[in-house]
Design a protein around this motif. Sequence first.
Motif, PDB file in Angstrom:
ATOM      1  N   THR A 281      21.647  23.999 -27.456  1.00 20.70           N
ATOM      2  CA  THR A 281      22.056  22.612 -27.377  1.00 20.70           C
ATOM      3  C   THR A 281      22.063  21.927 -28.821  1.00 20.70           C
ATOM      4  O   THR A 281      22.561  20.900 -29.064  1.00 20.70           O
ATOM      5  CB  THR A 281      21.518  21.826 -26.400  1.00 20.70           C
ATOM      6  OG1 THR A 281      20.040  21.885 -26.848  1.00 20.70           O
ATOM      7  CG2 THR A 281      21.554  22.369 -24.912  1.00 20.70           C
ATOM      8  N   TYR A 282      21.363  22.384 -29.739  1.00 21.26           N
ATOM      9  CA  TYR A 282      21.200  21.830 -31.210  1.00 21.26           C
ATOM     10  C   TYR A 282      22.531  22.323 -31.975  1.00 21.26           C
ATOM     11  O   TYR A 282      22.855  23.477 -31.771  1.00 21.26           O
ATOM     12  CB  TYR A 282      19.795  22.204 -31.586  1.00 21.26           C
ATOM     13  CG  TYR A 282      18.740  21.078 -31.172  1.00 21.26           C
ATOM     14  CD1 TYR A 282      18.650  20.584 -30.052  1.00 21.26           C
ATOM     15  CD2 TYR A 282      17.757  20.992 -32.114  1.00 21.26           C
ATOM     16  CE1 TYR A 282      17.819  19.717 -29.772  1.00 21.26           C
ATOM     17  CE2 TYR A 282      16.691  20.300 -31.707  1.00 21.26           C
ATOM     18  CZ  TYR A 282      16.672  19.514 -30.766  1.00 21.26           C
ATOM     19  OH  TYR A 282      15.667  18.773 -30.301  1.00 21.26           O
TER      20      TYR A 282
ATOM     21  N   ALA B 224      32.239  35.156 -32.082  1.00 18.77           N
ATOM     22  CA  ALA B 224      30.858  35.482 -31.872  1.00 18.77           C
ATOM     23  C   ALA B 224      29.870  34.390 -31.416  1.00 18.77           C
ATOM     24  O   ALA B 224      30.110  33.129 -32.309  1.00 18.77           O
ATOM     25  CB  ALA B 224      30.007  36.384 -32.952  1.00 18.77           C
ATOM     26  N   GLY B 225      28.928  34.275 -30.689  1.00 18.23           N
ATOM     27  CA  GLY B 225      27.946  33.154 -30.274  1.00 18.23           C
ATOM     28  C   GLY B 225      27.163  32.776 -31.468  1.00 18.23           C
ATOM     29  O   GLY B 225      26.769  33.598 -32.395  1.00 18.23           O
ATOM     30  N   GLY B 226      26.872  31.602 -31.447  1.00 21.58           N
ATOM     31  CA  GLY B 226      25.936  31.323 -32.572  1.00 21.58           C
ATOM     32  C   GLY B 226      25.943  29.753 -32.532  1.00 21.58           C
ATOM     33  O   GLY B 226      26.982  28.893 -31.914  1.00 21.58           O
TER      34      GLY B 226
ATOM     35  N   SER C 189      16.931  33.792 -28.076  1.00 18.80           N
ATOM     36  CA  SER C 189      16.752  33.339 -26.842  1.00 18.80           C
ATOM     37  C   SER C 189      18.045  32.856 -26.117  1.00 18.80           C
ATOM     38  O   SER C 189      18.120  32.923 -24.927  1.00 18.80           O
ATOM     39  CB  SER C 189      15.409  32.641 -26.654  1.00 18.80           C
ATOM     40  OG  SER C 189      15.863  31.157 -27.183  1.00 18.80           O
ATOM     41  N   ASN C 190      18.925  32.474 -27.188  1.00 15.88           N
ATOM     42  CA  ASN C 190      20.065  31.622 -26.576  1.00 15.88           C
ATOM     43  C   ASN C 190      21.251  32.658 -25.989  1.00 15.88           C
ATOM     44  O   ASN C 190      21.618  33.571 -26.674  1.00 15.88           O
ATOM     45  CB  ASN C 190      20.584  30.601 -27.423  1.00 15.88           C
ATOM     46  CG  ASN C 190      19.871  29.700 -28.112  1.00 15.88           C
ATOM     47  OD1 ASN C 190      19.305  28.922 -27.235  1.00 15.88           O
ATOM     48  ND2 ASN C 190      19.575  29.494 -29.489  1.00 15.88           N
ATOM     49  N   PRO C 191      21.574  32.332 -24.911  1.00 16.39           N
ATOM     50  CA  PRO C 191      22.546  33.513 -24.123  1.00 16.39           C
ATOM     51  C   PRO C 191      23.978  33.184 -24.912  1.00 16.39           C
ATOM     52  O   PRO C 191      24.141  32.318 -25.541  1.00 16.39           O
ATOM     53  CB  PRO C 191      22.745  32.686 -22.674  1.00 16.39           C
ATOM     54  CG  PRO C 191      21.486  31.902 -22.435  1.00 16.39           C
ATOM     55  CD  PRO C 191      21.172  31.532 -23.706  1.00 16.39           C
TER      56      PRO C 191
ATOM     57  N   GLN D 146      13.374  20.570 -23.351  1.00 18.61           N
ATOM     58  CA  GLN D 146      13.870  19.325 -24.127  1.00 18.61           C
ATOM     59  C   GLN D 146      12.994  18.285 -23.823  1.00 18.61           C
ATOM     60  O   GLN D 146      12.775  17.273 -24.594  1.00 18.61           O
ATOM     61  CB  GLN D 146      15.332  19.116 -23.962  1.00 18.61           C
ATOM     62  CG  GLN D 146      15.905  17.809 -24.944  1.00 18.61           C
ATOM     63  CD  GLN D 146      15.913  18.557 -26.443  1.00 18.61           C
ATOM     64  OE1 GLN D 146      16.399  19.741 -26.700  1.00 18.61           O
ATOM     65  NE2 GLN D 146      15.178  17.766 -26.826  1.00 18.61           N
ATOM     66  N   GLN D 147      12.672  18.045 -22.524  1.00 19.54           N
ATOM     67  CA  GLN D 147      12.023  16.844 -22.069  1.00 19.54           C
ATOM     68  C   GLN D 147      10.607  16.821 -22.741  1.00 19.54           C
ATOM     69  O   GLN D 147      10.223  15.820 -23.121  1.00 19.54           O
ATOM     70  CB  GLN D 147      12.045  16.834 -20.615  1.00 19.54           C
ATOM     71  CG  GLN D 147      11.076  15.583 -20.037  1.00 19.54           C
ATOM     72  CD  GLN D 147      10.956  15.727 -18.583  1.00 19.54           C
ATOM     73  OE1 GLN D 147      12.029  15.690 -17.924  1.00 19.54           O
ATOM     74  NE2 GLN D 147       9.787  15.935 -17.762  1.00 19.54           N
TER      75      GLN D 147
END
Length: 483
Positions: free
Chosen positions: A447-448, A478-480, A101-103, A417-418
């Motif tokens: 964000t983690y 690469a993203g991650g 789910s993370n872009p 997050q809230q």
Amino acid sequence: MLQVLLPVLVSAASAAILSSRQTLSGSTVCEQIAGSINGTVYYPTTLSDNFVNDTEHYMSSSSETPTCVVEVASPEDVSSVLSIVGQTRTPFAIKSGGHASNPGFSSTTGVFISLVRINQVTLSADKSTVEVGLGNVWTDVYTALDGSDVNVVGGRVIGPGVGGFSLGGGYSWLTDQYGLTCDTVQAFNLVLPNGTITQVDSAQSDLFFALKGGLNRFGIVTSIIFKTVPQTNDVYGGIKLYGTDAVPDLITATNTFQDQNTDPKAQVILTLNGGSVPGAILLLFYDGPEEPAAFAPYNNVSAAPLISTVKSQSYASFSTGTDSDLEAGYRGAFHTMMTTSLTTAFLTAVYNETTFYGDLALLNGGNLISYDVEPFLNYGQYATDSAFPHANSPLPLNLYYSWTPETEDEYWRGVMQQSIDHLIEVAKAEGIFTEDAYAYPNYALSTYSGAQLYGPTNAARLREIQATYDPNGVMTLAGGFTF
């Protein structure tokens, strides 16, 4: 599905108009890859079905339009691609099933590597292990093993790919009997960042540890050899769909199930929904053909289910009935927290989140507000040395929010997050939260990082392993998550 296709088609059309403005390096890298592999390279200007299908994700917000799509056909192809993108410092991504789910985690504007052609499911002669290519989704694997009397500890719903799921840990319907999916891995077939093709097992204890929860930071895994487990011909399970009137009884029943169940073959997921589809979904699974005594608490739910698919059926049939794609195609995100147990007060607080934020959904382009409650027994007794710590058997809570406007991305991720921050305080007050219950990587927001996912000790170990096997930072292209 339309919500997924439209952004891709619009982006592809824009790419056709602006193709002259593509960077020379990007087009040259794709051409170099095309001349170096047995697989196929697709470009956005062709509008091919392969390009669209390969880049499609469960959530439209996870998709980007790459310079090219590379359908690799073998580990040798992967080696060639990694060598080229590493030498040219070209951003890239790897996709197995597309449920991240993370872009940017399995998408890119650079070189997009699709594992769809690496889709073998090879059972050993003695049926003790099975090699699974990471181009498979879990239902492919269950269908291939149907009737063999063995199974693998894999995913629970339609959609997730074998790759990210396994490399992130892997909660299964069989977890209470055998641990997480990563605990059943016998070996990873890996292409290292420098292009070397290797097999990683317990003899390479550092990499073996890192790949069990550390995701895509150490190279590209092309296939995994899993230990098989016995599987009865039929299992008992399915879905029960309820209105909001059943929620109080479902909360009581689920709390009782967590407190009293001792049968590791019985598992449930209670999904509490708000927004466009308020109510609850109860997923039931028993690793045997008949309804077990463990499900007795749910007989006290006074409201009848609106829909029930619960029956005795093959595992392969059961796996195709837990459809997670009903809300696919929207923008969205997962997020998570861990508890040590459940209480009625905590579960009630979870439900209150669905109603509170569900009421706000229409004002901010929201669709579904969903919380998955996942009871487990002492599955940590099967934990192996893994990047994701789970020896203390933490219980994951999975949030899934979906929305429509891109302009609301920041708002809804902030709300998630809230909500997590609030529920952590509730869990602390209930005595079911500890600081060493780290966030499950497959559910966590981008964000983690580091200690939030792996704890300070494991995060430090992962950084050392990453520096050893990827000194040039190829996988950082690469993203991650970061460590």
